[in-house]
Design a protein around this motif. Structure first.
Motif, mmCIF file in Angstrom:
data_model
loop_
_atom_site.group_PDB
_atom_site.id
_atom_site.type_symbol
_atom_site.label_atom_id
_atom_site.label_comp_id
_atom_site.label_asym_id
_atom_site.label_seq_id
_atom_site.Cartn_x
_atom_site.Cartn_y
_atom_site.Cartn_z
ATOM 1 N N ASP A 10 0.819 -1.206 0.000
ATOM 2 C CA ASP A 10 0.000 0.000 0.000
ATOM 3 C C ASP A 10 0.855 1.259 0.000
ATOM 4 N N GLU A 11 1.948 1.264 0.781
ATOM 5 C CA GLU A 11 2.805 2.450 0.842
ATOM 6 C C GLU A 11 3.389 2.772 -0.534
ATOM 7 N N GLN A 12 3.729 1.751 -1.266
ATOM 8 C CA GLN A 12 4.302 1.939 -2.591
ATOM 9 C C GLN A 12 3.257 2.499 -3.557
ATOM 10 N N ILE A 13 2.059 1.943 -3.528
ATOM 11 C CA ILE A 13 1.007 2.411 -4.433
ATOM 12 C C ILE A 13 0.601 3.837 -4.087
ATOM 13 N N THR A 14 0.572 4.196 -2.811
ATOM 14 C CA THR A 14 0.292 5.576 -2.428
ATOM 15 C C THR A 14 1.295 6.524 -3.078
ATOM 16 N N SER A 15 2.562 6.140 -3.095
ATOM 17 C CA SER A 15 3.586 6.971 -3.731
ATOM 18 C C SER A 15 3.431 7.003 -5.236
ATOM 19 N N VAL A 16 3.088 5.871 -5.838
ATOM 20 C CA VAL A 16 2.876 5.845 -7.290
ATOM 21 C C VAL A 16 1.720 6.772 -7.660
ATOM 22 N N LEU A 17 0.643 6.732 -6.897
ATOM 23 C CA LEU A 17 -0.491 7.619 -7.155
ATOM 24 C C LEU A 17 -0.072 9.082 -7.072
ATOM 25 N N ALA A 18 0.648 9.421 -6.019
ATOM 26 C CA ALA A 18 1.080 10.810 -5.826
ATOM 27 C C ALA A 18 1.983 11.257 -6.959
ATOM 28 N N LEU A 19 2.909 10.398 -7.347
ATOM 29 C CA LEU A 19 3.853 10.746 -8.402
ATOM 30 C C LEU A 19 3.146 10.915 -9.743
ATOM 31 N N CYS A 20 2.260 9.989 -10.071
ATOM 32 C CA CYS A 20 1.527 10.089 -11.339
ATOM 33 C C CYS A 20 0.683 11.345 -11.374
ATOM 34 N N GLN A 21 -0.032 11.627 -10.286
ATOM 35 C CA GLN A 21 -0.854 12.835 -10.252
ATOM 36 C C GLN A 21 0.004 14.080 -10.429
ATOM 37 N N ASP A 22 1.176 14.099 -9.834
ATOM 38 C CA ASP A 22 2.080 15.234 -9.964
ATOM 39 C C ASP A 22 2.565 15.388 -11.405
ATOM 40 N N ILE A 23 2.928 14.289 -12.031
ATOM 41 C CA ILE A 23 3.375 14.333 -13.430
ATOM 42 C C ILE A 23 2.266 14.892 -14.320
ATOM 43 N N LEU A 24 1.029 14.506 -14.048
ATOM 44 C CA LEU A 24 -0.089 14.948 -14.879
ATOM 45 C C LEU A 24 -0.397 16.434 -14.710
ATOM 46 N N THR A 25 0.119 17.066 -13.660
ATOM 47 C CA THR A 25 -0.039 18.516 -13.545
ATOM 48 C C THR A 25 0.910 19.257 -14.473
ATOM 49 N N ARG A 26 1.944 18.581 -14.942
ATOM 50 C CA ARG A 26 2.954 19.234 -15.782
ATOM 51 C C ARG A 26 2.851 18.854 -17.253
ATOM 52 N N HIS A 27 2.220 17.731 -17.551
ATOM 53 C CA HIS A 27 2.189 17.229 -18.922
ATOM 54 C C HIS A 27 0.773 16.808 -19.290
ATOM 55 N N THR A 28 0.393 17.087 -20.527
ATOM 56 C CA THR A 28 -0.919 16.676 -21.023
ATOM 57 C C THR A 28 -0.797 15.266 -21.582
ATOM 58 N N ILE A 29 -1.139 14.305 -20.745
ATOM 59 C CA ILE A 29 -1.041 12.890 -21.112
ATOM 60 C C ILE A 29 -2.450 12.302 -21.102
ATOM 61 N N PRO A 30 -2.998 11.969 -22.270
ATOM 62 C CA PRO A 30 -4.352 11.402 -22.299
ATOM 63 C C PRO A 30 -4.452 10.119 -21.486
ATOM 64 N N ALA A 31 -5.628 9.889 -20.926
ATOM 65 C CA ALA A 31 -5.831 8.693 -20.104
ATOM 66 C C ALA A 31 -5.495 7.417 -20.872
ATOM 67 N N GLY A 32 -5.784 7.405 -22.178
ATOM 68 C CA GLY A 32 -5.509 6.228 -22.993
ATOM 69 C C GLY A 32 -4.046 6.028 -23.326
ATOM 70 N N ARG A 33 -3.177 6.931 -22.848
ATOM 71 C CA ARG A 33 -1.744 6.800 -23.078
ATOM 72 C C ARG A 33 -0.982 6.643 -21.764
ATOM 73 N N ILE A 34 -1.685 6.210 -20.735
ATOM 74 C CA ILE A 34 -1.062 5.817 -19.463
ATOM 75 C C ILE A 34 -1.107 4.300 -19.435
ATOM 76 N N ILE A 35 0.052 3.680 -19.632
ATOM 77 C CA ILE A 35 0.075 2.274 -20.030
ATOM 78 C C ILE A 35 1.090 1.457 -19.241
ATOM 79 N N ALA A 36 0.918 0.146 -19.354
ATOM 80 C CA ALA A 36 1.892 -0.812 -18.855
ATOM 81 C C ALA A 36 3.008 -1.004 -19.883
ATOM 82 N N HIS A 37 4.168 -1.373 -19.396
ATOM 83 C CA HIS A 37 5.255 -1.744 -20.308
ATOM 84 C C HIS A 37 4.799 -2.876 -21.226
ATOM 85 N N SER A 38 4.041 -3.811 -20.667
ATOM 86 C CA SER A 38 3.559 -4.939 -21.473
ATOM 87 C C SER A 38 2.550 -4.517 -22.526
#
Length: 246
Positions: A117-145
């Motif tokens: 849970d601690e890791q996912i909380t950080s991933v959420l925070a980081l992703c949300q922060d990145i999205l404040t700086r870059h226009t990344i459509p929801a359909g382009r947030i993807i897995a490496h696979s």
């Protein structure tokens, strides 16, 4: 503590750990893809060392440890070397267009396990922060696979994509209806969602193998309860729901 306070606290304590493995982005190239990975190594330290080793020729913009610590390895305006060969939607040079986040997890080779849970909380925070700086459509947030289904499995079926979508990060099919399987139509929907196809010079057998790997990548992300590669009515309904959201 409010979620925003947690997020601000995490982001104020990002650890700078520069990697030498990066280059310039092409002039005028937008940052419009976010790729999430797992490290697939036996420890976070091993992964951090490799991502910062000049001889490895690999890197990412960030690494998130299992205890929630966030490491910044490459500045976002630089081209990190995390994605490799693959494509998504109209993009055939994912590294140039993307930000890459490595999430510490031993992966399928070394004992794949749920993300703390601690890791996912950080991933959420980081992703949300990145999205404040870059226009990344929801359909382009993807897995490496997703962008490299013939090569990669990460971040895998334990990754909580639904939770990310609930927090404004990426797509999730939501309420969907099952639909009778129509494989040609399903393949067309995968094309529309963004999954690439093999090169034209491969054999028919290789094309069939790639198609199944596309199915598995789709299931890992959108229907992780069954990643058999067999398309059923639920997969069909999910693909239709996702296509409507693009």
């Amino acid at each position: 503590m409010a979620d925003r306070d947690i997020r601000d606290g995490l982001l104020n304590n990002v650890i700078d750990h520069p990697s030498a493995n990066f280059g310039p982005r092409p002039d005028g190239c937008p940052i419009d893809i976010l790729v999430l990975h797992y490290t697939g190594m036996q420890s976070g330290k091993d992964a951090l060392d490799r991502l910062c080793d000049p001889d490895s020729s690999v890197s990412s913009h960030y690494l998130v440890e299992e205890d929630g610590r966030i490491f910044r390895l490459v500045d976002e305006d630089k081209r990190a070397w995390h994605a490799g060969r693959g494509n998504w939607q109209d993009c055939i040079d994912v590294n140039s267009h993307s930000i890459g986040i490595e999430i510490v997890n031993p992966g399928h080779e070394f004992g794949y396990r749920p993300f703390p849970d601690e890791q996912i909380t950080s991933v959420l925070a980081l992703c949300q922060d990145i999205l404040t700086r870059h226009t990344i459509p929801a359909g382009r947030i993807i897995a490496h696979s997703d962008m490299a289904p013939d090569r990669k499995e990460d971040p895998g079926e334990f990754f909580p994509w639904n939770l990310l979508a609930e927090n404004g990060i990426g797509l999730w099919p939501g309420v969907h209806q099952t639909s009778p399987v129509d494989l040609p139509e399903f393949d067309r929907l995968l094309d529309q969602i963004g999954y690439g196809n093999p090169s034209e010079d491969v054999t028919e057998t290789e094309q069939d193998a790639y198609r199944v790997k596309r199915y598995i990548a789709f299931q890992r992300h959108w229907r992780p309860s069954d990643i058999s590669g067999v398309i059923d009515d639920e997969c069909m309904g999910i693909a239709q729901a996702l296509a409507r959201k693009l």
